[in-house]
Design an enzyme around this catalytic site. Sequence first.
Site, mmCIF file in Angstrom:
data_model
loop_
_atom_site.group_PDB
_atom_site.id
_atom_site.type_symbol
_atom_site.label_atom_id
_atom_site.label_comp_id
_atom_site.label_asym_id
_atom_site.label_seq_id
_atom_site.Cartn_x
_atom_site.Cartn_y
_atom_site.Cartn_z
ATOM 1 N N GLY A 9 84.388 45.611 12.053
ATOM 2 C CA GLY A 9 85.151 44.365 12.078
ATOM 3 C C GLY A 9 86.650 44.521 11.909
ATOM 4 O O GLY A 9 87.324 43.585 11.463
ATOM 5 N N ASN A 15 88.878 44.661 14.279
ATOM 6 C CA ASN A 15 89.535 43.707 15.181
ATOM 7 C C ASN A 15 89.481 42.297 14.605
ATOM 8 O O ASN A 15 90.453 41.537 14.716
ATOM 9 C CB ASN A 15 88.900 43.753 16.574
ATOM 10 C CG ASN A 15 89.508 44.840 17.440
ATOM 11 O OD1 ASN A 15 90.672 44.762 17.818
ATOM 12 N ND2 ASN A 15 88.724 45.872 17.730
ATOM 13 N N MET A 17 78.157 44.011 20.083
ATOM 14 C CA MET A 17 77.477 45.054 20.861
ATOM 15 C C MET A 17 76.246 44.589 21.641
ATOM 16 O O MET A 17 75.512 45.417 22.167
ATOM 17 C CB MET A 17 77.093 46.220 19.942
ATOM 18 C CG MET A 17 78.281 46.950 19.331
ATOM 19 S SD MET A 17 79.507 47.528 20.544
ATOM 20 C CE MET A 17 78.565 48.769 21.400
ATOM 21 N N ASN A 52 86.519 38.649 25.127
ATOM 22 C CA ASN A 52 86.080 39.956 24.626
ATOM 23 C C ASN A 52 87.245 40.933 24.617
ATOM 24 O O ASN A 52 88.173 40.809 25.406
ATOM 25 C CB ASN A 52 84.972 40.509 25.548
ATOM 26 C CG ASN A 52 84.497 41.891 25.120
ATOM 27 O OD1 ASN A 52 84.248 42.140 23.939
ATOM 28 N ND2 ASN A 52 84.372 42.810 26.068
ATOM 29 N N HIS A 69 87.604 44.956 25.290
ATOM 30 C CA HIS A 69 86.880 46.124 25.761
ATOM 31 C C HIS A 69 87.786 47.341 25.610
ATOM 32 O O HIS A 69 88.955 47.291 26.001
ATOM 33 C CB HIS A 69 86.470 45.930 27.230
ATOM 34 C CG HIS A 69 85.690 47.084 27.772
ATOM 35 N ND1 HIS A 69 84.377 47.306 27.435
ATOM 36 C CD2 HIS A 69 86.048 48.107 28.589
ATOM 37 C CE1 HIS A 69 83.958 48.414 28.043
ATOM 38 N NE2 HIS A 69 84.958 48.912 28.744
HETATM 39 N N1 NHR Z 1 78.213 39.686 27.857
HETATM 40 C C1 NHR Z 1 78.577 39.280 29.073
HETATM 41 N N2 NHR Z 1 77.760 38.428 29.679
HETATM 42 N N3 NHR Z 1 79.703 39.693 29.695
HETATM 43 C C2 NHR Z 1 80.519 40.569 29.070
HETATM 44 O O1 NHR Z 1 81.614 40.971 29.702
HETATM 45 C C3 NHR Z 1 80.185 41.054 27.775
HETATM 46 C C4 NHR Z 1 79.002 40.573 27.195
HETATM 47 C C5 NHR Z 1 78.599 41.024 25.933
HETATM 48 C C6 NHR Z 1 79.356 41.952 25.261
HETATM 49 C C7 NHR Z 1 81.265 43.540 25.162
HETATM 50 C C8 NHR Z 1 81.041 44.835 25.973
HETATM 51 C C9 NHR Z 1 82.183 45.806 25.759
HETATM 52 O O2 NHR Z 1 83.328 45.369 25.574
HETATM 53 C C10 NHR Z 1 80.518 42.447 25.850
HETATM 54 C C11 NHR Z 1 80.952 41.995 27.095
HETATM 55 C C12 NHR Z 1 77.644 45.856 24.671
HETATM 56 C C13 NHR Z 1 77.124 46.565 25.742
HETATM 57 C C14 NHR Z 1 75.736 47.153 25.678
HETATM 58 O O3 NHR Z 1 75.344 47.912 26.551
HETATM 59 C C15 NHR Z 1 77.914 46.720 26.883
HETATM 60 C C16 NHR Z 1 79.171 46.158 26.941
HETATM 61 C C17 NHR Z 1 79.682 45.427 25.853
HETATM 62 C C18 NHR Z 1 78.906 45.295 24.723
HETATM 63 N N4 NHR Z 1 74.919 46.786 24.658
HETATM 64 C C19 NHR Z 1 73.537 47.206 24.469
HETATM 65 C C20 NHR Z 1 72.564 46.062 24.825
HETATM 66 O O4 NHR Z 1 71.408 46.406 25.151
HETATM 67 C C21 NHR Z 1 73.276 47.576 23.033
HETATM 68 C C22 NHR Z 1 74.110 48.721 22.589
HETATM 69 C C23 NHR Z 1 74.099 48.919 21.083
HETATM 70 O O5 NHR Z 1 73.498 48.126 20.343
HETATM 71 O O6 NHR Z 1 74.769 49.887 20.638
HETATM 72 O O7 NHR Z 1 72.919 44.867 24.707
HETATM 73 O O8 NHR Z 1 82.005 47.033 25.855
HETATM 74 C C1 GAR Z 2 86.364 48.438 19.131
HETATM 75 O O1 GAR Z 2 86.943 49.617 19.636
HETATM 76 C C2 GAR Z 2 85.936 47.537 20.271
HETATM 77 O O2 GAR Z 2 86.810 47.532 21.360
HETATM 78 C C3 GAR Z 2 84.649 48.192 20.660
HETATM 79 O O3 GAR Z 2 84.030 48.558 19.452
HETATM 80 C C4 GAR Z 2 85.032 48.752 18.446
HETATM 81 C C5 GAR Z 2 84.748 47.812 17.313
HETATM 82 O O4 GAR Z 2 85.581 48.078 16.220
HETATM 83 N N1 GAR Z 2 83.804 47.292 21.396
HETATM 84 C C6 GAR Z 2 82.836 47.724 22.167
HETATM 85 O O5 GAR Z 2 82.647 48.918 22.358
HETATM 86 C C7 GAR Z 2 81.983 46.668 22.775
HETATM 87 N N2 GAR Z 2 80.941 47.291 23.487
HETATM 88 P P1 GAR Z 2 85.764 46.990 15.079
HETATM 89 O O6 GAR Z 2 84.373 46.538 14.659
HETATM 90 O O7 GAR Z 2 86.437 47.733 13.963
HETATM 91 O O8 GAR Z 2 86.583 45.865 15.616
#
Ligand code: NHR
Ligand code: GAR
Length: 215
Positions: free
Chosen positions: A15, A17, A92, A109, A111
């Site tokens: 957390g 961010n 996540m 979001n 990224h």
């Molecule tokens: N949802 C939508 N519809 N669109 C986006 O652009 C999103 C989203 C949800 C989350 C963050 C994203 C990132 O910034 C985000 C963007 C999780 C995964 C993932 O694969 C991918 C991208 C992002 C966040 N998650 C797995 C899943 O099965 C679980 C992975 C884990 O728990 O470690 O959901 O990167």
């Molecule tokens: C951050 O680097 C964020 O961009 C990334 O996880 C970290 C969270 O840090 N997000 C993702 O990878 C989403 N898939 P934080 O919990 O300290 O903010």
Amino acid sequence: MSQSCRFVILISGRGSNMEAIVDALSGLQNAKVVAVMSNEPEAAGLAWAQEKGIATRTVCHRDYTSRESFDKALAKSIDGFNPDYVLLAGFMRILTPGFANQFEGRLINIHPSLLPAFPGLHTHRQALAFGVQWHGCTVHFVTHKLDHGPVIAQGIVPVHDGDTEAELARRVLAMEHQVYGQVACWLADGRVQQHVDGTVTVAGIHSRAFGPQLL
Ligand code: NHR
Ligand code: GAR
């Protein structure tokens, strides 16, 4: 007098961010973080938010049998706080199209890459493997297409020879905090506009590019 802008922040872990956003908004009178929510009960960020007196909620994805039912419960919890914006900050779980559509225009979001490069997970590993010399972060509106929505702001950092994933992640994270804090303030001030062609402008701002001051 304009109403206060209400934010809900979604996290999954540390957390940092979320902290940067809360700190940045604390300087504004027209903004309030009304709740911090996590899909992980153990997320460290929940304790920090609680100490700050912010309402916290956990909606654990493991308690639900489908992504749809998890997203419905999450949406219900969010709606209870009547937010203007929902900020994903290290959240996540991929969200269903139904959820993304419900919150369209209000869901944002961060990224950890310069989109459209390196969508998905392990972005720092991807950047090192590709050999890019600049890396960074992107704050964008969330759509049903993962890591693909309209860009609000980006921050760049250099990649150094010999960088480890952890070193690069730390450099990018410091930039994330700057960029997301600033974007939250722009949102609170009602200055972020999304146009019909999908592009974004921020009233009174002509550059949404953040980086080391090289020029
Ligand atoms: N949802 C939508 N519809 N669109 C986006 O652009 C999103 C989203 C949800 C989350 C963050 C994203 C990132 O910034 C985000 C963007 C999780 C995964 C993932 O694969 C991918 C991208 C992002 C966040 N998650 C797995 C899943 O099965 C679980 C992975 C884990 O728990 O470690 O959901 O990167
Ligand atoms: C951050 O680097 C964020 O961009 C990334 O996880 C970290 C969270 O840090 N997000 C993702 O990878 C989403 N898939 P934080 O919990 O300290 O903010």
